[in-house]
Enzyme design. Structure first.
Site, PDB file in Angstrom:
ATOM      1  N   HIS A  71      49.682  42.881  38.750  1.00  0.00           N
ATOM      2  CA  HIS A  71      49.330  41.780  39.655  1.00  0.00           C
ATOM      3  C   HIS A  71      48.571  42.235  40.892  1.00  0.00           C
ATOM      4  O   HIS A  71      48.548  41.519  41.895  1.00  0.00           O
ATOM      5  CB  HIS A  71      50.608  41.007  40.056  1.00  0.00           C
ATOM      6  CG  HIS A  71      51.217  40.261  38.901  1.00  0.00           C
ATOM      7  ND1 HIS A  71      52.513  39.808  38.889  1.00  0.00           N
ATOM      8  CD2 HIS A  71      50.684  39.895  37.708  1.00  0.00           C
ATOM      9  CE1 HIS A  71      52.752  39.191  37.730  1.00  0.00           C
ATOM     10  NE2 HIS A  71      51.666  39.237  37.005  1.00  0.00           N
ATOM     11  N   THR A 124      63.222  41.913  37.348  1.00  0.00           N
ATOM     12  CA  THR A 124      62.233  40.841  37.180  1.00  0.00           C
ATOM     13  C   THR A 124      62.877  39.642  36.504  1.00  0.00           C
ATOM     14  O   THR A 124      63.679  39.806  35.574  1.00  0.00           O
ATOM     15  CB  THR A 124      60.991  41.304  36.386  1.00  0.00           C
ATOM     16  OG1 THR A 124      60.179  40.155  36.083  1.00  0.00           O
ATOM     17  CG2 THR A 124      61.333  42.036  35.100  1.00  0.00           C
TER      18      THR A 124
END
Ligand code: OAD
Length: 230
Positions: free
Chosen positions: A104, A171
């Protein structure tokens, strides 16, 4: 040498003092991601977007890698290790991990709005309106926003194909395509999920460890280094 692929998210950096996104005190509980992490948000109010990432970048200069990041580095003594992180911080690198793929983007980099291949290291925390690339276009944070493609995904996917062990750390696995990676290893790969809110799996190849990364990762790493993890 066996290969370990680590898939990390915001939870691994939580104990360093960096907020996650979806926990009760997470960033997306306080801010609308549409305003701060989307091409539309950037178009509507680039100053607001720059300020949001400036504050996060500034914080990065005050925090440190924690026991989980450091333990992952130790795995390199006995394994080929690839870290695929959704995090935009640089705490894996600071802990010494040699092979880190940022799915990301990276907070400490900026990129051109005219040509996305033009990426620059930022020396300081502030990126401002008027800061331009060599083509004369405004610089933006080097972050993958919602609705944008994930250029490093194919690189990450390739690394999954010959993994022997997969560690999924901190996550929520709700953001795609990153979340799909967990299913992309070989069928016989062993998967460990470290997250206080980890799901239970009815599958002896997937082991959920419902603890914080700062405690559970060093313990698991020690077992992996001693081949004592079955
Ligand atoms: P989330 O905030 O969605 O999830 C964080 C996870 O970490 C949760 O499952 C928590 O239970 C867990 N967690 C919290 N503290 C922990 C600790 N001390 N040890 C281990 N786990 C802990 O964050 P991500 O899954 O990383 O993208 O979010 C994915 C993406 O969504 C981010 O990369 C970001 C965000 O929008 C962009 O900004 C492009």
């Amino acid at each position: 040498m066996k290969k370990i692929v680590v898939i990390s998210g915001a939870g691994i950096s939580a104990e360093s003092g960096i907020s996650t996104f979806r926990d009760s005190d997470g960033l997306w509980r306080k801010h609308r991601f549409e305003d701060l992490a989307s091409p539309k948000g950037w178009k509507n109010n680039p100053e607001l977007v720059l300020e949001f990432y400036n504050q996060r970048r500034k914080q990065l200069f005050d925090v440190h890698e924690n026991a989980a990041h450091k333990a992952l580095k130790l795995l390199e003594e006995k394994y080929k290790v690839v870290v695929i992180t959704q995090n935009v911080d640089d705490l894996h690198e600071r802990a010494g991990s040699s092979n880190v793929i940022h799915l990301h983007g990276e907070l400490k980099k900026a990129r051109s709005t005219a040509d996305e291949r033009l990426v620059y290291e930022l020396k300081d925390w502030a990126l401002n309106m008027g800061d331009k690339c060599e083509l004369g276009s405004q610089l933006r944070p080097h972050i993958v926003w919602f609705g944008e493609s994930v250029p490093m995904f194919d690189v990450a996917l390739k690394e999954m194909h010959d993994a022997d062990i997969i560690l999924v750390i901190g996550t929520s696995l709700v953001v795609y395509p990153a979340a799909s990676l967990i299913h992309c290893g070989p069928p016989n790969a062993k998967i460990f999920i470290i997250d206080p809110k980890a799901q239970d799996f009815n599958n002896d190849k997937i082991i959920s460890i419902k603890q914080k990364a700062g405690t559970a990762v060093p313990e698991l790493v020690e077992k992996l280094l001693n081949n004592n993890y079955e």
